[in-house]
Design an enzyme around this catalytic site. Structure first.
Site, PDB file in Angstrom:
ATOM      1  N   LYS A 149     -52.505  22.368 -90.683  1.00 43.54           N
ATOM      2  CA  LYS A 149     -53.398  23.519 -90.797  1.00 43.54           C
ATOM      3  C   LYS A 149     -52.885  24.685 -89.963  1.00 43.54           C
ATOM      4  O   LYS A 149     -52.766  25.813 -90.446  1.00 43.54           O
ATOM      5  CB  LYS A 149     -54.802  23.098 -90.326  1.00 43.54           C
ATOM      6  N   ARG A 166     -61.202  23.813 -85.033  1.00 43.45           N
ATOM      7  CA  ARG A 166     -60.822  22.984 -86.182  1.00 43.45           C
ATOM      8  C   ARG A 166     -59.714  22.010 -85.810  1.00 43.45           C
ATOM      9  O   ARG A 166     -58.757  22.380 -85.160  1.00 43.45           O
ATOM     10  CB  ARG A 166     -60.331  23.883 -87.321  1.00 43.45           C
ATOM     11  N   GLY A 180     -61.700  15.316 -94.032  1.00 46.04           N
ATOM     12  CA  GLY A 180     -62.970  14.695 -93.684  1.00 46.04           C
ATOM     13  C   GLY A 180     -62.883  13.711 -92.530  1.00 46.04           C
ATOM     14  O   GLY A 180     -63.877  13.114 -92.164  1.00 46.04           O
ATOM     15  N   MET A 184     -61.664  14.315 -89.367  1.00 48.38           N
ATOM     16  CA  MET A 184     -61.968  14.849 -88.046  1.00 48.38           C
ATOM     17  C   MET A 184     -62.861  16.079 -88.204  1.00 48.38           C
ATOM     18  O   MET A 184     -62.961  16.650 -89.266  1.00 48.38           O
ATOM     19  CB  MET A 184     -60.694  15.135 -87.293  1.00 48.38           C
ATOM     20  N   ARG A 227     -52.686  23.937 -98.151  1.00 49.59           N
ATOM     21  CA  ARG A 227     -51.856  22.733 -97.963  1.00 49.59           C
ATOM     22  C   ARG A 227     -51.458  22.219 -99.327  1.00 49.59           C
ATOM     23  O   ARG A 227     -52.089  22.575-100.332  1.00 49.59           O
ATOM     24  CB  ARG A 227     -52.626  21.665 -97.199  1.00 49.59           C
ATOM     25  N   HIS A 267     -66.485  14.790-101.277  1.00 48.47           N
ATOM     26  CA  HIS A 267     -65.773  13.692-100.628  1.00 48.47           C
ATOM     27  C   HIS A 267     -65.362  12.630-101.644  1.00 48.47           C
ATOM     28  O   HIS A 267     -64.207  12.204-101.699  1.00 48.47           O
ATOM     29  CB  HIS A 267     -66.660  13.071 -99.547  1.00 48.47           C
ATOM     30  N   SER A 271     -29.477 -14.414-105.555  1.00 50.96           N
ATOM     31  CA  SER A 271     -30.717 -13.658-105.663  1.00 50.96           C
ATOM     32  C   SER A 271     -31.532 -13.992-104.418  1.00 50.96           C
ATOM     33  O   SER A 271     -31.825 -15.161-104.160  1.00 50.96           O
ATOM     34  CB  SER A 271     -31.469 -14.052-106.932  1.00 50.96           C
ATOM     35  N   CYS A 292     -35.563 -11.001-105.614  1.00 51.46           N
ATOM     36  CA  CYS A 292     -36.610 -11.313-106.581  1.00 51.46           C
ATOM     37  C   CYS A 292     -37.940 -11.679-105.933  1.00 51.46           C
ATOM     38  O   CYS A 292     -38.818 -12.188-106.583  1.00 51.46           O
ATOM     39  CB  CYS A 292     -36.160 -12.421-107.517  1.00 51.46           C
ATOM     40  N   TYR A 333     -29.337  -5.221-107.858  1.00 53.68           N
ATOM     41  CA  TYR A 333     -30.623  -4.950-108.494  1.00 53.68           C
ATOM     42  C   TYR A 333     -31.793  -5.456-107.659  1.00 53.68           C
ATOM     43  O   TYR A 333     -31.616  -6.263-106.757  1.00 53.68           O
ATOM     44  CB  TYR A 333     -30.673  -5.583-109.890  1.00 53.68           C
TER      45      TYR A 333
HETATM   46  P1  ADP Z   1     -61.387  20.202 -92.808  1.00 55.42           P
HETATM   47  O1  ADP Z   1     -60.121  19.827 -92.165  1.00 55.42           O
HETATM   48  O2  ADP Z   1     -62.393  19.114 -92.820  1.00 55.42           O
HETATM   49  O3  ADP Z   1     -61.179  20.863 -94.129  1.00 55.42           O
HETATM   50  P2  ADP Z   1     -61.687  22.793 -91.667  1.00 55.42           P
HETATM   51  O4  ADP Z   1     -61.205  22.975 -90.288  1.00 55.42           O
HETATM   52  O5  ADP Z   1     -60.794  23.266 -92.733  1.00 55.42           O
HETATM   53  O6  ADP Z   1     -62.059  21.283 -91.857  1.00 55.42           O
HETATM   54  O7  ADP Z   1     -63.075  23.503 -91.753  1.00 55.42           O
HETATM   55  C1  ADP Z   1     -63.949  23.287 -92.798  1.00 55.42           C
HETATM   56  C2  ADP Z   1     -64.435  24.579 -93.353  1.00 55.42           C
HETATM   57  O8  ADP Z   1     -65.015  25.379 -92.361  1.00 55.42           O
HETATM   58  C3  ADP Z   1     -63.368  25.462 -93.938  1.00 55.42           C
HETATM   59  O9  ADP Z   1     -63.087  25.122 -95.235  1.00 55.42           O
HETATM   60  C4  ADP Z   1     -64.001  26.823 -93.886  1.00 55.42           C
HETATM   61  O10 ADP Z   1     -64.794  27.013 -95.021  1.00 55.42           O
HETATM   62  C5  ADP Z   1     -64.857  26.735 -92.674  1.00 55.42           C
HETATM   63  N1  ADP Z   1     -64.200  27.449 -91.582  1.00 55.42           N
HETATM   64  C6  ADP Z   1     -63.328  26.985 -90.679  1.00 55.42           C
HETATM   65  N2  ADP Z   1     -62.923  27.950 -89.837  1.00 55.42           N
HETATM   66  C7  ADP Z   1     -63.561  29.057 -90.232  1.00 55.42           C
HETATM   67  C8  ADP Z   1     -63.578  30.412 -89.767  1.00 55.42           C
HETATM   68  N3  ADP Z   1     -62.832  30.798 -88.732  1.00 55.42           N
HETATM   69  N4  ADP Z   1     -64.347  31.285 -90.404  1.00 55.42           N
HETATM   70  C9  ADP Z   1     -65.105  30.891 -91.451  1.00 55.42           C
HETATM   71  N5  ADP Z   1     -65.148  29.676 -91.929  1.00 55.42           N
HETATM   72  C10 ADP Z   1     -64.388  28.746 -91.330  1.00 55.42           C
HETATM   73 MG    MG Z   2     -60.215  22.399 -94.516  1.00 56.87          MG
HETATM   74 MG    MG Z   3     -64.349  18.554 -92.034  1.00 58.50          MG
END
Ligand code: ADP
Ligand code: MG
Ligand code: MG
Length: 947
Positions: free
Chosen positions: A45, A116, A125, A127, A384, A502, A836, A903, A923
Site C-alpha cells: 500500500k 492504515r 481484511g 489488519m 494493487r 468479504h 522413477s 511419480c 519428467y
Molecule cells: P484495507 O487494507 O482493509 O483495504 P485500507 O487501509 O485500504 O484498508 O482502508 C480501508 C478504506 O478506508 C479505504 O478503502 C478508504 O476507503 C478508506 N480510507 C483509508 N484512508 C483514507 C483516507 N486518508 N481518506 C479517506 N478514506 C480513507
Molecule cells: Mg484498502
Molecule cells: Mg480493512
C-alpha cells in the site's frame, strides 16, 4: 582469517558515517521518498501510494512507517520503538501539516488522518484501519465552524470512535453496533445516513459510555496519543490470529511485518457531492475488459461499500444496466435510485476512467483500486494488482500480451499454477440447470458451479466437510473468522454485500463458487432456515449455486467438465514452449489415461497394476492365488529339500492341488491384465507407459479382522471354511506392512506373478500398434533385486517375441524409493533403463515418518518451522532433495542417457516441480487433474531459473 577481514573493513566504515536507519517515508505530490519497488520496506500500500503520487495521480499526502519499524516493535518493544522513531514522525507530521495547510489535533483547520496497515503482500481484511483520527471535542467544534456541516463532522466522529474503540482499544464491535441499531430503531430510521445531527451526537455519547464501560478508560482526546495507540494497534495486528491464518493459507512467509500508513483524510461522507468506491480495471471474475468494474456509494466513507450497509452502485452505465437486470429493476428505478457514477458525476468518472488506463499501463497488470470523492474532487487511496479467478488470470495474461503490455514469458509467470485447478472442475449440465427450480439471483461474485447441503455457520461447514459431505455455506455476510468454513464449503451464498464484499473477494481468491448479495434470501440463524419467497429451506437441504451468473437453485444439479479452449489453451501452449521438464500422469485405467492426455499428459509415469486387482470380477482370482501362495512356496521348498524319493513323491502329490489353483488363478488374471494394458496403450496413442509391478502387501487384498462379513463372503465365494480365511489373514499380518513383504519382495518370493505381469505387458504391446511399454520394478534397495526380477521379465519378453515372431522394445527400470537405492544408484543404474523417484515412500523412509501416522504431528513440525512444509506435500529439499540429487548424479554418472522421472504426489506440486527442474529430471508424473498445473509450473521453473 575472519579477524583480519573485519579489521580491514573498519577504516572503510569509518570514512562514511554509519548510515542511520530511516523508519519514516513521506509520500505526496512531488514529495514521495519511496517508490513502487520498495514493497518489502513500505508494504504494498505504502509503496504504491508513493508511486501513484509520483506519477501525478491525486493522492492525499501522508507518510509510511516501515516494516522494519514493525520488526523493531516486536524486537525492542513499544516504548523503545517510539523513542527511536519519534523525531522522524514529528518531522513527517510537520511536513504533512504544511502540505495540507491543516494542524494535527488543534487549530481552526484540524488535520485528520487515517492509520492504515499494509504488508508487502496484500492481506485484505486481515489488519485494521482507523479513519478520522485526530477528532476530539475541540477539533469537532473547529471543523463544524469551518465546514458548516455538523452532520458530516458528527458522522466522522462516531465512525472514528467506533473504529478506534474496537480496533485500538479492543472493545467488541457488537457493542457499538448494538447502540447504533438500537438508536436507529428508537428514532425510526433504516439507514445510517438518515440519522440527524442530534442523533449522531447522542450516538457519540453512548459510544463514550460503551468505551468506558468495557475498558474502564476514557476515550482519549489527545490526537498524538491517538496516533501512537493507532500505530501500535496496526503493528499489533500483524500477529493477530486472522493474520496468521491468512499467511498460513496463502503461504506468505519471510516478511518483516506490516508497514503503517498515516495519511491525510479526505471525506467521502461530506455530502451528496462526495462518495467512496472500489473498482477493478478489468472484470476480476472473467478477465473481461468491456467496461470498468466497480462500485461506489454517495455520502459514505471507507469500508461502507464492502460492508454491505447500503446497496452499492455501479461505476459505468453498462455495468449498472447489467446489475439492474440481475436484480430485476427497471431502467427507471435504476436511474433514479441507483445511478452509475458515469451518470451521477460524469466529470469525476472521466477522470477515474483515464486513471484506470494510466494505472494499467504503469503496472502492466489489472489493478484493484480504492478511491474517494470529496466535494466533487477525486482522490486515489490505493492500487494493487487485483486478485482474480483463474479464468480471469489466464484471460488477462493473454489479453495483455495481445495489447503488448507484457511479453509471453511474463504471461506465463502471471498465472498461479495451483489456481488452474478451478478451470478443470465441473460446471452444471445445461439442461439440468434449465430444469432446476431457481429461487433467486444474487451477484455473480465468484464463478463455477456448486451443489451441496445447506449449513449456516462456518463451524458446521468444517464439521460436515470432514464427514465428506458437500455443503453450501449460507450467511448474511462473511467475515474473516469464517475463512476455514469457506475453505470447507463447495460454495458460498450471502444475503448481503456486493461484488467486493468479504465473501466475494475471499471466494474469488480461493476459486470457490460464490453468490453474494442475494437480498431475497432471509436467514434465520436461530431456526437454521433460509426463506426465499414462499420457499423455506432447512439446514441439510440441497442447494445449488451458479457463481458465474449469480443463480441460486433449490435441490441438487448434475455437473460436467468444462472445455479447455481459449486463453487457457493459449497459456498451456506458452507453457509447453518454455518448459524443459516433460509431464506425464499417474493413471491406472484407460479413462484416466484419456483424461490426462486431454489435459496434455505426454505419457503415463506410473500405472499401478494392483488397482486392477481390486475390480469385482478379478479380486476373486487374486484372492484364490493368495489363499494358496504360501502353501505352494512352502511345499516347493520342501520338495527341493526332500531327503528321500518317497518324501519327495508325497510332497509333490500334496503340492499338486494348491499348485493347480495357483496356476489357475494366474491364468485367469493374465488375460484380464492384458486387456487392461491394451486399453491403456490405446488411450495413450503411442505415448510411453511406465507400468509398475505388484507393490502393496498381500493382506491389503483380503477382508481384515474388522470385516467378518467380508471374510464370510470371501469364504463362500471361494468354497472354503471361514477359518481358512482367518488363518490366512493372521498369517499375512505384519507389524510394519509399509516396511514388510511388498514391492519387488513379492516378486522375489513369487516370481510367477512377475512373469504373469510381464507376459500381460508384452502380449498387450504386441497387440496394440505403437505401444511403448516400460516395466518398473518397485521398492528395490539392492541392484540384485532388480537383476533377478529383470531376468524373469527378459525371459518372458524373449518368449513372447518367439511365439509371436515380433521384436519388442520394452524398457525395464526401477523406482528409487528406498534410501539404500538412492545411495547405491550407480550400481542400480547398470541394470536400469530408467529411474522413477517414488518420493512418497522415499520421504517416508528417509525422514522416518510413517505416511499413515505422521499427519498427527507434522502440523506441529511445520508450525514450529522444523520443516518448512509437510514433506509429503512439498519435497523436503534439504533432506530428501539431497538424496535425489545424489541419486541423479550417481545414476547419470553410471549411465549418461538414463531417463529420470518422479511419480510421487510431489509430481503435481509446483515447488517440488521447481526442484525437479533444478535436478534436471526428464519428467514429472502427477494425477490427471494436476497435469495442466505441472505444465505451467514446469514452465515457470524454467523461466525463473533462466532469469
Ligand atoms: P484495507 O487494507 O482493509 O483495504 P485500507 O487501509 O485500504 O484498508 O482502508 C480501508 C478504506 O478506508 C479505504 O478503502 C478508504 O476507503 C478508506 N480510507 C483509508 N484512508 C483514507 C483516507 N486518508 N481518506 C479517506 N478514506 C480513507
Ligand atoms: Mg484498502
Ligand atoms: Mg480493512
Amino acid at each position: 582469517m575472519a579477524k583480519k577481514a573485519s579489521a580491514a573493513a573498519k577504516p572503510a566504515l569509518a570514512k562514511t558515517a554509519p548510515k542511520k536507519a530511516k523508519y519514516v517515508y513521506f509520500f505526496g505530490a512531488e514529495q514521495s521518498e519511496g517508490n513502487g519497488s520498495m514493497k518489502l520496506l513500505l508494504g504494498g500500500k505504502g509503496a504504491n501510494l508513493a508511486d501513484m503520487a509520483s506519477i501525478g495521480l491525486p493522492v492525499p499526502p501522508g507518510f509510511t512507517i516501515t516494516t522494519e519499524a514493525c520488526a523493531k516493535y516486536y524486537e525492542i518493544g513499544e516504548k523503545a520503538l517510539h523513542t527511536l522513531i519519534e523525531k522522524e514522525i514529528e518531522a513527517a507530521l510537520a511536513k504533512l501539516e504544511k502540505a495540507t495547510g491543516k494542524t494535527f489535533g488543534a487549530g481552526e483547520n484540524p488535520l485528520l488522518v487515517s492509520v492504515r496497515s499494509g504488508a508487502a503482500v496484500s492481506m485484505p481484511g486481515m489488519m485494521d484501519t482507523v479513519l478520522n483520527l485526530g477528532l476530539n471535542p475541540a477539533t469537532v467544534a473547529a471543523m463544524i465552524k469551518r465546514t458548516n456541516n455538523p452532520r458530516f463532522v458528527w458522522d466522522s466522529y462516531r465512525r472514528f470512535m467506533q473504529m478506534f474503540g474496537s480496533v485500538v482499544m479492543g472493545v467488541d464491535h457488537h457493542h457499538f453496533e448494538y447502540e447504533l441499531s438500537h438508536l436507529k430503531k428508537a428514532v425510526g430510521v433504516k439507514l445510517d445516513n438518515e440519522l440527524s445531527v442530534e442523533h449522531l451526537q447522542e450516538l457519540v455519547e453512548r459510544y463514550e459510555h460503551v468505551v468506558e464501560h468495557s475498558t474502564g478508560k476514557k476515550f482519549p482526546d489527545c490526537a498524538r496519543a491517538q496516533l501512537r495507540a493507532g500505530i501500535n494497534a496496526v503493528f499489533g495486528s500483524w500477529n493477530n490470529p486472522r493474520a496468521h491464518k491468512y499467511r498460513e493459507m496463502y503461504d506468505i512467509r519471510g516478511l518483516l511485518g506490516t508497514a503503517v500508513n498515516v495519511q491525510a483524510m479526505v471525506f467521502g461522507n461530506s455530502g451528496s457531492n462526495s462518495a467512496t468506491g472500489v473498482a477493478f480495471t478489468r472484470d476480476p471474475s472473467t478477465g473481461d475488459n468491456r467496461y470498468f468494474y466497480g462500485e461506489y456509494l454517495i455520502n459514505a466513507q471507507g469500508e461502507d461499500v464492502v460492508a454491505g450497509i447500503r446497496t452499492p452502485q455501479q461505476i459505468t452505465v453498462l455495468g449498472s444496466r447489467e446489475w439492474a437486470k440481475s436484480q430485476g429493476f427497471s431502467e427507471q428505478t435504476r436511474r433514479t435510485n441507483f445511478p452509475a457514477l458515469e451518470e451521477a458525476m460524469p466529470k469525476v468518472f472521466k477522470q477515474l476512467d483515464t486513471i484506470r488506463r494510466t494505472l494499467e499501463k504503469h503496472y502492466r497488470d489489472m489493478q484493484d483500486i480504492e478511491f474517494t470523492i470529496e466535494d466533487g474532487k477525486l482522490y486515489m487511496l490505493q492500487t494493487r494488482n487485483g486478485k482474480r479467478t483463474a479464468a480471469a488470470a489466464v484471460r488477462i495474461a493473454t489479453d495483455l500480451v495481445k495489447e503488448k503490455l507484457i511479453d509471453e514469458k511474463t504471461a506465463v509467470l502471471r498465472v498461479d499454477p495451483l489456481s488452474l485447478d478451478q478451470l478443470l472442475h465441473p460446471v452444471f449440465v445445461k439442461s439440468a440447470e434449465a430444469k432446476a427450480q431457481r429461487l433467486t439471483v444474487g451477484l455473480p461474485a465468484s464463478p463455477g458451479a456448486a451443489t451441496g447441503r445447506i449449513v449456516f455457520t462456518a463451524h458446521d461447514a468444517e464439521k460436515k466437510a470432514k464427514q465428506n459431505e458437500s455443503v453450501i455455506l449460507v450467511r448474511l455476510e462473511t467475515s474473516p473468522e469464517d475463512i476455514a468454513g469457506m475453505v470447507a464449503a463447495k460454495g458460498i451464498l450471502t444475503a448481503r454485500g456486493g461484488m467486493t464484499s468479504h465473501a466475494a473477494v475471499v471466494a474469488r481468491g480461493m476459486g470457490k463458487c460464490c453468490v453474494s448479495g442475494a437480498g431475497d434470501v432471509l436467514i434465520d440463524y436461530q431456526k437454521k432456515t433460509m426463506t426465499v419467497g414462499k420457499e423455506v429451506l432447512k439446514e441439510g437441504d440441497w442447494l445449488s449455486l451458479n457463481g458465474s451468473i449469480g443463480a441460486v437453485y433449490k435441490g441438487e444439479i448434475n455437473t460436467i467438465m468444462p472445455k479447455l479452449t481459449g486463453p487457457f489453451a493459449q497459456i498451456m501452449e506458452l507453457s509447453d514452449k518454455y518448459r524443459k521438464l516433460r509431464v506425464r500422469t499417474n493413471a491406472d485405467t484407460p479413462h484416466d489415461a484419456a483424461v490426462a492426455v486431454n489435459f496434455g499428459a505426454e505419457g503415463i509415469g506410473l500405472c499401478r497394476t494392483e488397482h486392477m486387482f481390486f475390480d469385482a470380477d478379478r479380486i476373486l482370482s487374486f484372492r484364490r492365488l493368495i489363499l494358496v501362495a504360501e502353501t505352494v512356496k512352502r511345499l516347493q521348498d520342501e520338495v527341493a529339500l526332500a531327503a528321500t524319493d518317497g518324501d519327495k513323491a508325497r510332497l509333490e502329490d500334496e503340492l499338486k492341488q494348491p499348485l493347480a489353483q495357483y496356476n489357475q488363478a494366474l491364468a485367469e488374471l493374465l488375460p484380464l491384465q492384458r486387456k487392461d494394458f491394451e486399453g491403456i496403450f490405446k488411450a495413450l496413442k503411442g505415448r510411453p507407459c511406465t507400468i509398475r509391478f505388484l507393490d502393496p502387501p498381500l493382506h491389503e487384498f483380503l477382508p481384515g479382522k474388522d470385516n467378518p462379513t467380508g471374510q464370510g463372503e470371501m469364504a463362500k465365494a471361494l468354497g472354503v471354511d471361514v477359518k481358512t480365511i482367518q488363518r490366512i489373514v493372521d498369517d499375512l499380518h505384519e507389524f510394519n506392512p509399509m516396511l514388510g513383504h511388498r514391492g519387488c519382495r513379492l516378486g522375489i518370493t513369487y516370481p510367477e506373478v512377475t512373469a504373469m505381469q510381464a507376459r500381460a505387458v508384452a502380449e498387450a504391446a504386441v497387440k496394440v500398434n505403437g505401444a511403448k511399454a516400460e516395466i518398473m520394478i518397485p521398492l528395490v534397495g539392492d541392484v540384485k533385486e532388480l537383476a533377478l526380477q529383470k531376468a524373469i521379465v527378459l525371459d518372458i519378453i524373449a518368449a513372447v517375441e518367439r511365439e509371436k515372431n515380433v521384436k519388442l522394445d520394452i524398457a525395464i527400470g526401477t523406482m528409487i524409493e528406498v534410501p539404500r537405492a538412492a545411495i547405491t544408484a550407480d550400481d542400480i543404474a547398470k541394470e536400469a533403463d530408467f529411474f522413477s523417484f517414488g518420493t512418497n515412500d522415499l520421504t517416508q523412509m528417509a525422514c522416518g515418518f510413517s505416511r499413515d501416522d505422521a499427519g498427527k504431528f507434522l502440523k506441529d513440525y511445520v508450525a514450529k518451522g522444523i520443516y518448512d512444509y509437510d514433506p509429503f506435500q512439498v519435497i523436503d529439499a534439504n533432506g530428501v532433495g539431497r538424496l535425489l540429487k545424489h541419486a541423479v548424479e550417481l545414476g547419470r554418472g553410471a549411465k549418461p542417457g538414463i531417463k529420470l522421472g518422479i511419480c510421487g504426489e510431489h509430481g503435481g506440486d509446483p515447488k517440488s516441480i521447481a526442484l525437479c527442474h533444478t535436478l534436471g529430471l526428464t519428467y514429472v508424473s502427477c494425477s490427471p487433474y494436476r497435469v495442466p498445473i505441472a505444465r505451467l509450473a514446469a514452465a515457470q521453473a524454467a523461466l525463473k531459473a533462466s532469469k
